[in-house]
Design an enzyme around this catalytic site. Structure first.
Site, PDB file in Angstrom:
ATOM      1  N   GLN A   1       0.720 -43.575 -56.173  1.00 13.82           N
ATOM      2  CA  GLN A   1       0.058 -44.797 -55.718  1.00 13.82           C
ATOM      3  C   GLN A   1       0.895 -46.017 -55.861  1.00 13.82           C
ATOM      4  O   GLN A   1       1.700 -45.845 -56.794  1.00 13.82           O
ATOM      5  CB  GLN A   1      -1.248 -44.763 -56.297  1.00 13.82           C
ATOM      6  CG  GLN A   1      -1.416 -45.252 -57.803  1.00 13.82           C
ATOM      7  CD  GLN A   1      -2.505 -45.216 -58.603  1.00 13.82           C
ATOM      8  OE1 GLN A   1      -2.456 -45.590 -59.557  1.00 13.82           O
ATOM      9  NE2 GLN A   1      -3.500 -44.861 -58.052  1.00 13.82           N
TER      10      GLN A   1
ATOM     11  N   HIS B   1      -0.878 -40.614 -59.290  1.00 18.39           N
ATOM     12  CA  HIS B   1      -2.259 -40.769 -59.617  1.00 18.39           C
ATOM     13  C   HIS B   1      -2.643 -39.465 -59.916  1.00 18.39           C
ATOM     14  O   HIS B   1      -3.480 -39.267 -60.920  1.00 18.39           O
ATOM     15  CB  HIS B   1      -3.024 -41.204 -58.153  1.00 18.39           C
ATOM     16  CG  HIS B   1      -4.468 -41.033 -58.067  1.00 18.39           C
ATOM     17  ND1 HIS B   1      -5.344 -41.586 -57.063  1.00 18.39           N
ATOM     18  CD2 HIS B   1      -5.403 -40.577 -59.020  1.00 18.39           C
ATOM     19  CE1 HIS B   1      -6.618 -41.287 -57.561  1.00 18.39           C
ATOM     20  NE2 HIS B   1      -6.508 -40.648 -58.477  1.00 18.39           N
TER      21      HIS B   1
ATOM     22  N   ASN C   1      -1.849 -45.633 -66.890  1.00 19.04           N
ATOM     23  CA  ASN C   1      -3.271 -46.055 -66.427  1.00 19.04           C
ATOM     24  C   ASN C   1      -2.858 -47.627 -65.992  1.00 19.04           C
ATOM     25  O   ASN C   1      -2.796 -48.455 -66.961  1.00 19.04           O
ATOM     26  CB  ASN C   1      -4.152 -46.125 -67.444  1.00 19.04           C
ATOM     27  CG  ASN C   1      -5.611 -46.469 -66.987  1.00 19.04           C
ATOM     28  OD1 ASN C   1      -5.661 -47.162 -66.226  1.00 19.04           O
ATOM     29  ND2 ASN C   1      -6.534 -45.899 -67.516  1.00 19.04           N
ATOM     30  N   VAL C   2      -3.111 -47.742 -64.524  1.00 19.02           N
ATOM     31  CA  VAL C   2      -2.652 -49.286 -64.329  1.00 19.02           C
ATOM     32  C   VAL C   2      -4.054 -49.915 -64.216  1.00 19.02           C
ATOM     33  O   VAL C   2      -4.059 -51.376 -63.846  1.00 19.02           O
ATOM     34  CB  VAL C   2      -1.956 -49.473 -62.773  1.00 19.02           C
ATOM     35  CG1 VAL C   2      -0.647 -48.524 -62.874  1.00 19.02           C
ATOM     36  CG2 VAL C   2      -2.880 -48.838 -61.715  1.00 19.02           C
TER      37      VAL C   2
ATOM     38  N   HIS D   1      -8.830 -37.754 -67.414  1.00 15.20           N
ATOM     39  CA  HIS D   1      -9.783 -37.688 -66.250  1.00 15.20           C
ATOM     40  C   HIS D   1      -9.176 -36.810 -65.075  1.00 15.20           C
ATOM     41  O   HIS D   1      -9.685 -36.024 -64.413  1.00 15.20           O
ATOM     42  CB  HIS D   1      -9.803 -39.210 -65.603  1.00 15.20           C
ATOM     43  CG  HIS D   1     -10.386 -39.078 -64.294  1.00 15.20           C
ATOM     44  ND1 HIS D   1     -11.813 -39.284 -64.196  1.00 15.20           N
ATOM     45  CD2 HIS D   1      -9.803 -39.090 -63.082  1.00 15.20           C
ATOM     46  CE1 HIS D   1     -11.965 -39.019 -62.983  1.00 15.20           C
ATOM     47  NE2 HIS D   1     -11.088 -39.158 -62.095  1.00 15.20           N
ATOM     48  N   GLU D   2      -8.007 -37.050 -65.037  1.00  9.96           N
ATOM     49  CA  GLU D   2      -7.025 -35.825 -64.045  1.00  9.96           C
ATOM     50  C   GLU D   2      -7.139 -34.588 -64.463  1.00  9.96           C
ATOM     51  O   GLU D   2      -7.193 -33.741 -63.681  1.00  9.96           O
ATOM     52  CB  GLU D   2      -5.782 -36.551 -63.554  1.00  9.96           C
ATOM     53  CG  GLU D   2      -5.859 -38.050 -62.975  1.00  9.96           C
ATOM     54  CD  GLU D   2      -6.345 -37.959 -61.544  1.00  9.96           C
ATOM     55  OE1 GLU D   2      -5.945 -37.150 -60.695  1.00  9.96           O
ATOM     56  OE2 GLU D   2      -7.302 -38.935 -61.542  1.00  9.96           O
TER      57      GLU D   2
ATOM     58  N   LYS E   1     -10.758 -33.131 -64.079  1.00  5.86           N
ATOM     59  CA  LYS E   1     -11.292 -33.293 -62.752  1.00  5.86           C
ATOM     60  C   LYS E   1     -10.490 -32.104 -61.894  1.00  5.86           C
ATOM     61  O   LYS E   1     -11.007 -31.274 -61.097  1.00  5.86           O
ATOM     62  CB  LYS E   1     -11.292 -34.557 -62.258  1.00  5.86           C
ATOM     63  CG  LYS E   1     -11.974 -34.432 -60.801  1.00  5.86           C
ATOM     64  CD  LYS E   1     -12.272 -35.953 -60.215  1.00  5.86           C
ATOM     65  CE  LYS E   1     -12.829 -35.873 -58.936  1.00  5.86           C
ATOM     66  NZ  LYS E   1     -12.882 -37.169 -58.172  1.00  5.86           N
ATOM     67  N   HIS E   2      -9.180 -32.316 -62.065  1.00  6.74           N
ATOM     68  CA  HIS E   2      -8.318 -31.437 -61.137  1.00  6.74           C
ATOM     69  C   HIS E   2      -7.687 -30.429 -61.601  1.00  6.74           C
ATOM     70  O   HIS E   2      -7.409 -29.373 -61.109  1.00  6.74           O
ATOM     71  CB  HIS E   2      -7.302 -32.429 -60.341  1.00  6.74           C
ATOM     72  CG  HIS E   2      -8.105 -33.617 -59.634  1.00  6.74           C
ATOM     73  ND1 HIS E   2      -8.477 -33.413 -58.642  1.00  6.74           N
ATOM     74  CD2 HIS E   2      -8.181 -34.973 -60.149  1.00  6.74           C
ATOM     75  CE1 HIS E   2      -9.148 -34.600 -57.878  1.00  6.74           C
ATOM     76  NE2 HIS E   2      -8.873 -35.468 -58.879  1.00  6.74           N
TER      77      HIS E   2
END
Ligand code: AMP
Length: 247
Positions: free
Chosen positions: A38, A64, A104-105, A116-117, A120-121
């Site tokens: 990103q 991201h 983490n921007v 989180h990533e 989740k993924h």
């Protein structure tokens, strides 16, 4: 048919099928990976309610996520059953590398984004990449093909007003990586209430915006996350709408 439906064999089969479906959904079944990078200034511009902690966002493309995905079902598997994020599984050396490639921007709390990533993924492809491999592989995908450099070499640099077409941006990346990437855009956020014109002149929600901001560039990888493949163009940016690359 009614007799068949109430027969024990039918009920067992239906139950087994439902169980199989739940199993597939929870363990994650995917066909390929989307590696999403990103552009932090866009990320921060579209966050109106909670601005990014750093007022001057990074001017390089950052990671991201690495998302196991399917072609048939656009909603990718998520939050699968698997091991939850454990920072101690990442070596200090890797953590230092990720701080550059995968920061983490928004809040500045890098670990929170990695957690989180992964949850989740990453959990949906744990059969292919364990936690250490998932982050190592992602950093390895970021490092050799720097989008920031590819675009700079093609004279596509951040500018507040200049606009580009989808193909202006995709072409140099495609040439460099020899595969078709995918762009994702965000509409230019609405002006604050005090600066808006009359309602009749404003774009309606979900209508085609006049211009859009380059938000993310996606590289696609095969099932093993080893080989770059062409991405299928899906709706990521509005067609025939100019793209801005804001500083
Ligand atoms: P995902 O669930 O993977 O689609 O990620 C979406 C969430 O991640 C949203 O809450 C975003 O605001 C957040 N996010 C995406 N990129 C970043 C980043 N570089 N830093 C912090 N948060 C991010």
């Amino acid at each position: 048919m009614a007799v068949l439906k109430s027969s024990p064999a039918f009920l067992v089969l239906a139950f087994a099928f439902a169980f199989f479906l739940c199993f597939i959904m929870s363990t994650g079944s995917y066909v390929y990976f989307q590696f999403v990078q990103q552009w932090p200034p866009t990320n921060c511009r579209v966050r109106i309610k909670r601005p990014c902690s750093n007022p001057r966002p990074l001017q390089i493309f950052t990671i991201h996520g690495l998302w196991p995905s399917n072609y048939s079902n656009p909603t990718m598997p998520s939050n699968c059953i698997g091991s939850q994020f454990n920072e101690t599984k990442l070596s200090p050396k890797l953590r230092n590398k990720l701080k550059r490639s995968w920061p983490n921007v928004e809040s500045g709390n890098d670990t929170e984004l990695w957690e989180h990533e992964w949850n989740k993924h990453g959990t949906c492809a744990e059969q292919t990449l364990n936690q250490m491999q998932y982050f190592q592989r992602s950093h390895g995908m970021w490092y050799p093909h720097s989008i920031t450099e590819i675009l700079k070499n093609a004279s596509i640099v951040p500018s507040p007003n200049q606009t580009w077409t989808y193909s202006d941006i995709v072409s140099p990346i495609k040439k460099a990586i020899r595969r078709t990437p995918l762009l994702r855009c965000k509409p230019v956020p609405a002006l604050p209430k005090s600066q808006r014109g009359p309602k009749s002149q404003r774009a309606q929600p979900n209508s085609r915006p006049q211009s859009q901001l380059l938000h993310e560039v996606v590289y696609c990888y095969d099932y093993d996350a080893l080989k770059l493949i062409d991405c299928n163009r899906t709706a990521g940016c509005w067609n025939n709408v100019d793209i801005k690359f804001p500083p």
